[in-house]
Design an enzyme around this catalytic site. Structure first.
Site, PDB file in Angstrom:
ATOM      1  N   HIS A  46      49.043  -3.485   7.235  1.00  0.00           N
ATOM      2  CA  HIS A  46      48.426  -2.151   7.350  1.00  0.00           C
ATOM      3  C   HIS A  46      48.255  -1.773   8.831  1.00  0.00           C
ATOM      4  O   HIS A  46      48.563  -0.644   9.222  1.00  0.00           O
ATOM      5  CB  HIS A  46      47.073  -2.189   6.611  1.00  0.00           C
ATOM      6  CG  HIS A  46      46.248  -0.948   6.718  1.00  0.00           C
ATOM      7  ND1 HIS A  46      45.951  -0.156   5.622  1.00  0.00           N
ATOM      8  CD2 HIS A  46      45.629  -0.348   7.772  1.00  0.00           C
ATOM      9  CE1 HIS A  46      45.190   0.859   6.015  1.00  0.00           C
ATOM     10  NE2 HIS A  46      44.982   0.768   7.307  1.00  0.00           N
ATOM     11  N   GLU A  47      47.791  -2.729   9.640  1.00  0.00           N
ATOM     12  CA  GLU A  47      47.558  -2.439  11.068  1.00  0.00           C
ATOM     13  C   GLU A  47      48.866  -2.283  11.844  1.00  0.00           C
ATOM     14  O   GLU A  47      48.982  -1.403  12.695  1.00  0.00           O
ATOM     15  CB  GLU A  47      46.700  -3.531  11.718  1.00  0.00           C
ATOM     16  CG  GLU A  47      45.341  -3.785  11.083  1.00  0.00           C
ATOM     17  CD  GLU A  47      44.523  -2.548  10.826  1.00  0.00           C
ATOM     18  OE1 GLU A  47      44.770  -1.505  11.458  1.00  0.00           O
ATOM     19  OE2 GLU A  47      43.632  -2.618   9.971  1.00  0.00           O
ATOM     20  N   HIS A  90      50.178   1.089  11.497  1.00  0.00           N
ATOM     21  CA  HIS A  90      49.544   2.067  12.405  1.00  0.00           C
ATOM     22  C   HIS A  90      50.258   2.117  13.757  1.00  0.00           C
ATOM     23  O   HIS A  90      50.412   3.182  14.343  1.00  0.00           O
ATOM     24  CB  HIS A  90      48.075   1.709  12.658  1.00  0.00           C
ATOM     25  CG  HIS A  90      47.114   2.213  11.620  1.00  0.00           C
ATOM     26  ND1 HIS A  90      46.972   3.545  11.324  1.00  0.00           N
ATOM     27  CD2 HIS A  90      46.226   1.564  10.829  1.00  0.00           C
ATOM     28  CE1 HIS A  90      46.040   3.684  10.384  1.00  0.00           C
ATOM     29  NE2 HIS A  90      45.567   2.501  10.056  1.00  0.00           N
ATOM     30  N   GLY A 108      39.676  -4.122   9.964  1.00  0.00           N
ATOM     31  CA  GLY A 108      40.767  -4.110  10.936  1.00  0.00           C
ATOM     32  C   GLY A 108      40.806  -2.769  11.638  1.00  0.00           C
ATOM     33  O   GLY A 108      40.262  -1.782  11.134  1.00  0.00           O
ATOM     34  N   GLN A 121      43.651   4.296  16.500  1.00  0.00           N
ATOM     35  CA  GLN A 121      42.538   4.858  15.713  1.00  0.00           C
ATOM     36  C   GLN A 121      41.350   5.245  16.590  1.00  0.00           C
ATOM     37  O   GLN A 121      40.454   5.966  16.144  1.00  0.00           O
ATOM     38  CB  GLN A 121      42.116   3.888  14.607  1.00  0.00           C
ATOM     39  CG  GLN A 121      43.201   3.745  13.528  1.00  0.00           C
ATOM     40  CD  GLN A 121      42.791   2.798  12.417  1.00  0.00           C
ATOM     41  OE1 GLN A 121      42.927   1.584  12.558  1.00  0.00           O
ATOM     42  NE2 GLN A 121      42.272   3.336  11.335  1.00  0.00           N
ATOM     43  N   CYS A 148      41.541   3.251   4.457  1.00  0.00           N
ATOM     44  CA  CYS A 148      41.795   3.346   5.899  1.00  0.00           C
ATOM     45  C   CYS A 148      40.661   4.121   6.540  1.00  0.00           C
ATOM     46  O   CYS A 148      40.267   5.174   6.036  1.00  0.00           O
ATOM     47  CB  CYS A 148      43.130   4.050   6.148  1.00  0.00           C
ATOM     48  SG  CYS A 148      43.548   4.181   7.902  1.00  0.00           S
ATOM     49  N   LEU A 149      40.145   3.613   7.645  1.00  0.00           N
ATOM     50  CA  LEU A 149      39.039   4.290   8.322  1.00  0.00           C
ATOM     51  C   LEU A 149      39.471   5.664   8.835  1.00  0.00           C
ATOM     52  O   LEU A 149      38.613   6.518   9.068  1.00  0.00           O
ATOM     53  CB  LEU A 149      38.520   3.432   9.481  1.00  0.00           C
ATOM     54  CG  LEU A 149      37.850   2.102   9.072  1.00  0.00           C
ATOM     55  CD1 LEU A 149      37.474   1.299  10.312  1.00  0.00           C
ATOM     56  CD2 LEU A 149      36.627   2.347   8.199  1.00  0.00           C
TER      57      LEU A 149
HETATM   58  O1  GNR Z   1      38.594  -1.494   6.654  1.00  0.00           O
HETATM   59  C1  GNR Z   1      39.708  -1.508   6.131  1.00  0.00           C
HETATM   60  N1  GNR Z   1      39.863  -2.057   4.913  1.00  0.00           N
HETATM   61  C2  GNR Z   1      41.114  -2.280   4.324  1.00  0.00           C
HETATM   62  C3  GNR Z   1      41.128  -2.577   2.979  1.00  0.00           C
HETATM   63  C4  GNR Z   1      42.330  -2.823   2.352  1.00  0.00           C
HETATM   64  C5  GNR Z   1      43.501  -2.788   3.077  1.00  0.00           C
HETATM   65  C6  GNR Z   1      43.490  -2.481   4.415  1.00  0.00           C
HETATM   66  C7  GNR Z   1      42.293  -2.229   5.046  1.00  0.00           C
HETATM   67  S1  GNR Z   1      42.272  -1.867   6.738  1.00  0.00           S
HETATM   68  C8  GNR Z   1      40.855  -0.867   6.821  1.00  0.00           C
HETATM   69  C9  GNR Z   1      40.532  -0.506   8.251  1.00  0.00           C
HETATM   70  C10 GNR Z   1      41.639   0.349   8.809  1.00  0.00           C
HETATM   71  O2  GNR Z   1      41.829   1.491   8.505  1.00  0.00           O
HETATM   72  N2  GNR Z   1      42.468  -0.222   9.632  1.00  0.00           N
HETATM   73  O3  GNR Z   1      43.506   0.455  10.116  1.00  0.00           O
HETATM   74 NI    NI Z   2      43.955   2.016   8.675  1.00  0.00          NI
END
Ligand code: GNR
Ligand code: NI
Length: 175
Positions: free
Chosen positions: A136-137, A140, A46, A51, A94-95
């Site tokens: 999670h997104e 952000h 995601g 980002q 999170c990336l």
């Molecule tokens: O790649 C991602 N893996 C992930 C794993 C568990 C819970 C959330 C995520 S999102 C993350 C990519 C990311 O940072 N998206 O904002």
């Molecule tokens: Ni993230």
């Protein structure tokens, strides 16, 4: 179209509250395709527009297995309209906070409204990994990171580590 560099914590951009997408034109399609390409390049599932530095309420997700055909999904102006009382724990990463993983507790199920590229409004119910990823997104978009949901002690450790990392990186350029 283009792989864009990812914004890394503690870059203050990650704390910005993103603005709604006002016009559904080709620029949104281009931005979404840059986001997908940057996400695939980083092996993520995601990505939120902030980002790659764009403070817009736009996110992309692809939960397909690596050996299966891609299943890109684009969510414009997503809004969480319901969450279950039942909660679930999932190990998140999170990336924008590379190589750090921690258990996060969130509502197990949720309903989300969003707009498609053609401006059509949709509503979905999600659970499992999709619910985790969407929450999670959407965080952000509001300047919230998964480390905001972990213990103070763990969060302070991560913050210290990434501040040092940023400092060392500056120093490395200065030399
Ligand atoms: O790649 C991602 N893996 C992930 C794993 C568990 C819970 C959330 C995520 S999102 C993350 C990519 C990311 O940072 N998206 O904002
Ligand atoms: Ni993230």
């Amino acid at each position: 179209m283009t792989i864009k560099p990812l914004i890394i914590f503690p870059n203050p951009l990650l704390r910005e509250v993103s603005k709604p997408v006002a016009v559904f034109d080709d620029r949104i399609v281009w931005l979404a395709s840059d986001m997908l390409e940057s996400m695939y390049h980083a092996s993520g599932i995601g990505l939120a527009a902030i980002q790659i530095g764009k403070p817009l309420r736009l996110l992309v997700i692809d939960l397909a297995d690596k050996d299966k055909p891609k299943k890109p999904q684009i969510f414009i102006n997503p809004e969480i309209v319901w969450t279950s009382d039942e909660r679930n724990v999932y190990q998140e990463g999170c990336l924008s906070i590379p190589n750090y993983y921690a258990d996060v507790e969130r509502p197990k199920k949720m309903r989300l409204t969003y707009f498609e590229r053609d401006g059509e409004k949709q509503e979905i119910e999600a659970e499992g990994l999709l619910a985790v990823c969407l929450q999670h997104e959407v965080d952000h978009l509001n300047g919230i990171l998964f480390i905001d949901h972990i213990s103070r002690l763990k969060r302070d450790m991560v913050i210290r580590k990434f501040r040092k990392r940023a400092r060392d990186m500056e120093e490395c350029v200065a030399i």
